[in-house]
Design a protein around this motif. Structure first.
Motif, PDB file in Angstrom:
ATOM      1  N   ALA A 202      28.961  40.190  61.001  1.00 53.38           N
ATOM      2  CA  ALA A 202      29.342  39.267  59.979  1.00 53.38           C
ATOM      3  C   ALA A 202      29.126  39.752  58.695  1.00 53.38           C
ATOM      4  O   ALA A 202      28.356  40.738  58.334  1.00 53.38           O
ATOM      5  CB  ALA A 202      28.137  38.197  59.951  1.00 53.38           C
ATOM      6  N   VAL A 203      30.176  39.359  57.671  1.00 49.74           N
ATOM      7  CA  VAL A 203      30.349  39.695  56.375  1.00 49.74           C
ATOM      8  C   VAL A 203      30.083  38.617  55.439  1.00 49.74           C
ATOM      9  O   VAL A 203      31.062  37.467  55.971  1.00 49.74           O
ATOM     10  CB  VAL A 203      31.618  40.628  56.373  1.00 49.74           C
ATOM     11  N   ARG A 204      29.221  38.743  54.514  1.00 43.42           N
ATOM     12  CA  ARG A 204      29.159  37.569  53.494  1.00 43.42           C
ATOM     13  C   ARG A 204      29.755  38.062  52.184  1.00 43.42           C
ATOM     14  O   ARG A 204      29.998  39.258  51.852  1.00 43.42           O
ATOM     15  CB  ARG A 204      27.742  37.497  53.079  1.00 43.42           C
ATOM     16  N   PHE A 205      30.560  37.153  51.782  1.00 41.83           N
ATOM     17  CA  PHE A 205      31.247  37.329  50.508  1.00 41.83           C
ATOM     18  C   PHE A 205      31.686  35.940  49.856  1.00 41.83           C
ATOM     19  O   PHE A 205      31.218  34.930  50.151  1.00 41.83           O
ATOM     20  CB  PHE A 205      32.603  37.955  50.772  1.00 41.83           C
ATOM     21  N   GLY A 206      32.342  36.046  48.554  1.00 39.86           N
ATOM     22  CA  GLY A 206      33.049  34.837  47.922  1.00 39.86           C
ATOM     23  C   GLY A 206      32.057  34.215  46.746  1.00 39.86           C
ATOM     24  O   GLY A 206      32.505  33.297  46.172  1.00 39.86           O
ATOM     25  N   GLY A 207      31.076  35.139  46.307  1.00 40.81           N
ATOM     26  CA  GLY A 207      30.443  34.575  45.016  1.00 40.81           C
ATOM     27  C   GLY A 207      31.032  34.955  43.935  1.00 40.81           C
ATOM     28  O   GLY A 207      32.061  35.583  43.943  1.00 40.81           O
ATOM     29  N   THR A 208      30.744  34.371  42.649  1.00 34.83           N
ATOM     30  CA  THR A 208      31.398  34.512  41.370  1.00 34.83           C
ATOM     31  C   THR A 208      30.813  35.172  40.483  1.00 34.83           C
ATOM     32  O   THR A 208      29.545  34.988  40.352  1.00 34.83           O
ATOM     33  CB  THR A 208      32.042  33.256  40.735  1.00 34.83           C
ATOM     34  N   ASP A 209      31.530  36.212  39.959  1.00 35.78           N
ATOM     35  CA  ASP A 209      30.732  37.101  39.024  1.00 35.78           C
ATOM     36  C   ASP A 209      31.677  37.055  37.837  1.00 35.78           C
ATOM     37  O   ASP A 209      32.374  38.045  37.489  1.00 35.78           O
ATOM     38  CB  ASP A 209      30.419  38.541  39.464  1.00 35.78           C
ATOM     39  N   THR A 210      31.522  36.208  36.723  1.00 36.49           N
ATOM     40  CA  THR A 210      32.449  35.820  35.641  1.00 36.49           C
ATOM     41  C   THR A 210      32.467  37.064  34.726  1.00 36.49           C
ATOM     42  O   THR A 210      33.409  37.417  34.097  1.00 36.49           O
ATOM     43  CB  THR A 210      31.842  34.612  34.883  1.00 36.49           C
ATOM     44  N   ASP A 211      31.001  37.579  34.411  1.00 39.58           N
ATOM     45  CA  ASP A 211      31.193  38.862  33.406  1.00 39.58           C
ATOM     46  C   ASP A 211      31.230  40.106  34.117  1.00 39.58           C
ATOM     47  O   ASP A 211      31.351  40.956  33.589  1.00 39.58           O
ATOM     48  CB  ASP A 211      29.798  38.521  32.565  1.00 39.58           C
ATOM     49  N   GLY A 212      31.299  40.220  35.562  1.00 32.66           N
ATOM     50  CA  GLY A 212      31.720  41.286  36.267  1.00 32.66           C
ATOM     51  C   GLY A 212      30.440  42.531  36.043  1.00 32.66           C
ATOM     52  O   GLY A 212      30.904  43.760  36.117  1.00 32.66           O
ATOM     53  N   ASP A 213      29.326  42.012  35.903  1.00 31.19           N
ATOM     54  CA  ASP A 213      28.275  42.852  36.029  1.00 31.19           C
ATOM     55  C   ASP A 213      27.532  43.115  37.152  1.00 31.19           C
ATOM     56  O   ASP A 213      26.544  43.671  37.200  1.00 31.19           O
ATOM     57  CB  ASP A 213      27.177  42.454  34.661  1.00 31.19           C
ATOM     58  N   GLY A 214      28.078  42.724  38.249  1.00 35.56           N
ATOM     59  CA  GLY A 214      27.501  43.078  39.490  1.00 35.56           C
ATOM     60  C   GLY A 214      26.446  41.959  40.141  1.00 35.56           C
ATOM     61  O   GLY A 214      25.925  41.992  41.128  1.00 35.56           O
ATOM     62  N   ILE A 215      26.315  41.026  39.228  1.00 34.66           N
ATOM     63  CA  ILE A 215      25.254  39.721  39.360  1.00 34.66           C
ATOM     64  C   ILE A 215      25.938  38.645  39.432  1.00 34.66           C
ATOM     65  O   ILE A 215      26.473  38.199  38.472  1.00 34.66           O
ATOM     66  CB  ILE A 215      23.993  39.822  38.343  1.00 34.66           C
ATOM     67  N   TYR A 216      25.842  37.879  40.549  1.00 32.87           N
ATOM     68  CA  TYR A 216      26.696  36.629  40.697  1.00 32.87           C
ATOM     69  C   TYR A 216      26.275  35.502  39.704  1.00 32.87           C
ATOM     70  O   TYR A 216      24.907  35.374  39.765  1.00 32.87           O
ATOM     71  CB  TYR A 216      26.904  36.327  42.291  1.00 32.87           C
ATOM     72  N   ASP A 217      27.068  34.601  39.592  1.00 32.08           N
ATOM     73  CA  ASP A 217      26.748  33.740  38.252  1.00 32.08           C
ATOM     74  C   ASP A 217      25.550  32.700  38.827  1.00 32.08           C
ATOM     75  O   ASP A 217      24.693  32.347  37.755  1.00 32.08           O
ATOM     76  CB  ASP A 217      27.793  32.782  38.174  1.00 32.08           C
ATOM     77  N   GLN A 218      25.227  32.612  40.000  1.00 30.29           N
ATOM     78  CA  GLN A 218      24.232  31.571  40.588  1.00 30.29           C
ATOM     79  C   GLN A 218      22.875  32.349  40.325  1.00 30.29           C
ATOM     80  O   GLN A 218      21.814  31.632  40.166  1.00 30.29           O
ATOM     81  CB  GLN A 218      24.334  31.270  41.842  1.00 30.29           C
ATOM     82  N   ASP A 219      22.813  33.481  40.290  1.00 32.10           N
ATOM     83  CA  ASP A 219      21.588  34.419  39.932  1.00 32.10           C
ATOM     84  C   ASP A 219      21.581  34.816  38.468  1.00 32.10           C
ATOM     85  O   ASP A 219      20.576  35.473  38.089  1.00 32.10           O
ATOM     86  CB  ASP A 219      21.273  35.350  40.630  1.00 32.10           C
ATOM     87  N   ASP A 220      22.726  34.805  37.597  1.00 29.03           N
ATOM     88  CA  ASP A 220      22.935  35.356  36.552  1.00 29.03           C
ATOM     89  C   ASP A 220      22.297  34.421  35.463  1.00 29.03           C
ATOM     90  O   ASP A 220      22.976  33.285  35.159  1.00 29.03           O
ATOM     91  CB  ASP A 220      24.440  35.619  36.455  1.00 29.03           C
ATOM     92  N   ALA A 221      21.389  34.889  34.605  1.00 23.82           N
ATOM     93  CA  ALA A 221      20.968  33.863  33.419  1.00 23.82           C
ATOM     94  C   ALA A 221      21.781  34.085  32.090  1.00 23.82           C
ATOM     95  O   ALA A 221      21.720  33.101  31.323  1.00 23.82           O
ATOM     96  CB  ALA A 221      19.417  34.576  33.047  1.00 23.82           C
ATOM     97  N   CYS A 222      22.797  34.910  32.167  1.00 23.50           N
ATOM     98  CA  CYS A 222      23.791  35.016  31.395  1.00 23.50           C
ATOM     99  C   CYS A 222      25.081  35.331  31.851  1.00 23.50           C
ATOM    100  O   CYS A 222      25.730  36.586  31.940  1.00 23.50           O
ATOM    101  CB  CYS A 222      23.374  36.429  30.186  1.00 23.50           C
ATOM    102  N   PRO A 223      25.723  34.449  32.603  1.00 18.49           N
ATOM    103  CA  PRO A 223      26.871  34.666  33.298  1.00 18.49           C
ATOM    104  C   PRO A 223      28.053  34.998  32.683  1.00 18.49           C
ATOM    105  O   PRO A 223      29.017  35.627  33.346  1.00 18.49           O
ATOM    106  CB  PRO A 223      26.942  33.344  34.097  1.00 18.49           C
TER     107      PRO A 223
END
Length: 468
Positions: A202-223
């Motif tokens: 299985a392959v997981r994907f689909g998260g959003t990284d608005t600022d492109g820093d490699g940390i997806y928005d749901q875990d990004d304190a500064c998205p």
């Protein structure tokens, strides 16, 4: 079958594309690809089928396996450990169970039937419960529709499975699903109860990284601002190890003890509060140095290498006359004086000094009946000179006295000459003549009796008075 082949080709292509976008463990979407096995035997029916879970792992006799990618799935995470999965699978059925005739068993076969199924499953993951980042056991329930050649039927499905995530995006899967058909062909229906097992990845994907820093928005304190993983996606613009939101100087590398602000000269005072940021100094002087340690910063010190008070711009106060009283406190700065007299010379001697002078004066020896001084009086007279010099502003009166022997007139003249003899000696030894007045009082004011030799000796005297 052509349409099925095309469907599998399209889903496989979509899976291949999705691999390049896999990012984070929190990605809500997943695709799976694998092989499946269909087993019609351990479903609780009579021969040629068997009891529930009978010979459950007898892959050789009972499992129908298509040796090619034959199952594809797409999953969407819902919340709180629940995931919905849609799955399509393809197989060939040629094993049904086992025939038993006269103690001899043999596989129960079927013609080479096409198997195709579309299923939906809601599963619950125990990954968080067992506190694991790798093992992901799950249980699920759902339903689907299966076609065996031209016959189609619905099923109620229950699944157990295990995923093992190799990293945040890729994992291996193993799943066993019981599919219950309510119109099983053993009861004269068109359906077929069966187990379907599958293994794959299985392959997981689909998260959003608005600022492109490699940390997806749901875990990004500064998205919306690119940042660092160490700070949950928030930036550290000056790379000093302190995130910008906690950094008082976010664009200038500094120290943690100063909330990210620098201390260029290393004196323990941050540059923003340091009046001498490039030169080590003292906290008491706002970071500026004090070479002579007088409490006046070198930049404000007119004598930076010589200690002095701030009132004199860091320079020591002068003592022009060298009398130990600084000029600022000396009322007579150009004339040596006494500390007790604010730096000025003594004006009048104290009563104690006057007593000492008179004690000396009474021991002055004169030749009998004459005004000439005996040599033995030099020590006494020099002691008087020393005392008088201590009071250069004072004026003194020297009073001469005699005993009552002789006429009053002659005694008067003798007392005057003796007073002047003492005055002349003092002047000759450095006492200003304008400071000394000599007077004679003859036999007046006796201090002792004139009837005895000792008394008359006491009356022959010189007394010293201060002229006010």
């Amino acid at each position: 079958m052509k349409n099925l082949s095309r469907l599998f080709f399209a889903m496989t292509l979509l899976l291949a594309v999705s691999i390049s976008y896999g990012q984070d463990k929190n990605n809500p979407w997943a695709f799976g690809l694998g092989v499946n096995a269909v087993d019609l035997y351990p479903v609780g029916e009579d021969s040629p089928r068997g009891a529930y879970f009978d010979e459950y792992f007898n892959a050789n006799d009972h499992w129908n396996i298509l040796p090619a990618p034959s199952v594809v799935s797409v999953s969407r995470y819902i919340s709180d450990g629940f995931t919905f999965t849609a799955q399509g699978s393809l197989n060939r059925i040629n094993k049904i169970g086992t025939n038993d005739f006269m103690g001899v068993t043999s596989p129960a076969t079927a013609p080479n039937l096409t198997y195709f199924a579309v299923d939906g499953l809601v599963s619950y993951s125990f990954m968080n419960i067992i506190n694991s980042q790798k093992l992901d056991p799950f249980i699920g329930i759902g339903g689907g529709y299966t076609w065996v050649d031209d016959i189609g039927f619905g099923t109620l499905n229950g699944s157990l499975g295990l995923k093992y995530w190799l990293n945040d995006n890729f994992g291996l899967t193993a799943q066993s699903t019981y599919k219950h058909a309510f119109d099983d062909f053993a009861d004269g229906g068109d359906g077929a109860k069966h187990f379907q097992h599958s293994v794959g990845f299985a392959v997981r994907f689909g998260g959003t990284d608005t600022d492109g820093d490699g940390i997806y928005d749901q875990d990004d304190a500064c998205p919306d601002v690119a940042g660092l993983e160490a700070f949950n996606g928030c930036p550290d613009s000056d790379n000093d190890g302190i995130e910008d939101s906690k950094d008082d100087c976010p664009n200038e590398a500094g120290l943690a003890e100063f909330n990210g602000c620098p201390d260029a000269d290393g004196d323990g005072i941050k540059d923003g509060d340091d009046k001498c940021p490039t030169t080590p100094g003292l906290a008491s002087l706002a970071g500026c140095p004090d070479a002579d340690g007088d409490g006046v910063a070198d930049g404000d010190d007119n004598c930076p290498n010589e200690a002095g008070p701030s009132a004199n711009n860091g320079c020591p106060w002068p003592d022009t006359d060298g009398d130990g009283v600084l000029d600022k406190d000396d009322q007579c700065p150009n004339e040596a004086g006494e500390v007790a007299n604010n730096g000025c010379p003594k004006v009048e001697p104290t009563p104690e000094v006057m007593k000492q002078l008179n004690d000396y004066a009474r021991t002055i020896l004169f030749n009998t009946g004459k005004s000439s001084l005996k040599k033995a009086s030099d020590v006494t007279l020099n002691a008087m000179v020393a005392i008088l010099k201590e009071y250069p502003k004072a004026k003194f009166e020297l009073d001469g006295y005699t005993d009552s022997v002789g006429s009053a007139k002659s005694n008067q003249l003798l007392s005057e000459r003796r007073a002047n003899a003492v005055r002349d000696y003092l002047i000759a030894n450095g006492i200003g003549e304008d400071r000394l007045v000599a007077k004679g009082f003859g036999e007046e004011n006796p201090i002792d009796t004139n009837k005895t030799r000792a008394g008359r000796a006491n009356n022959r005297r010189v007394e010293v008075k201060v002229i006010k």
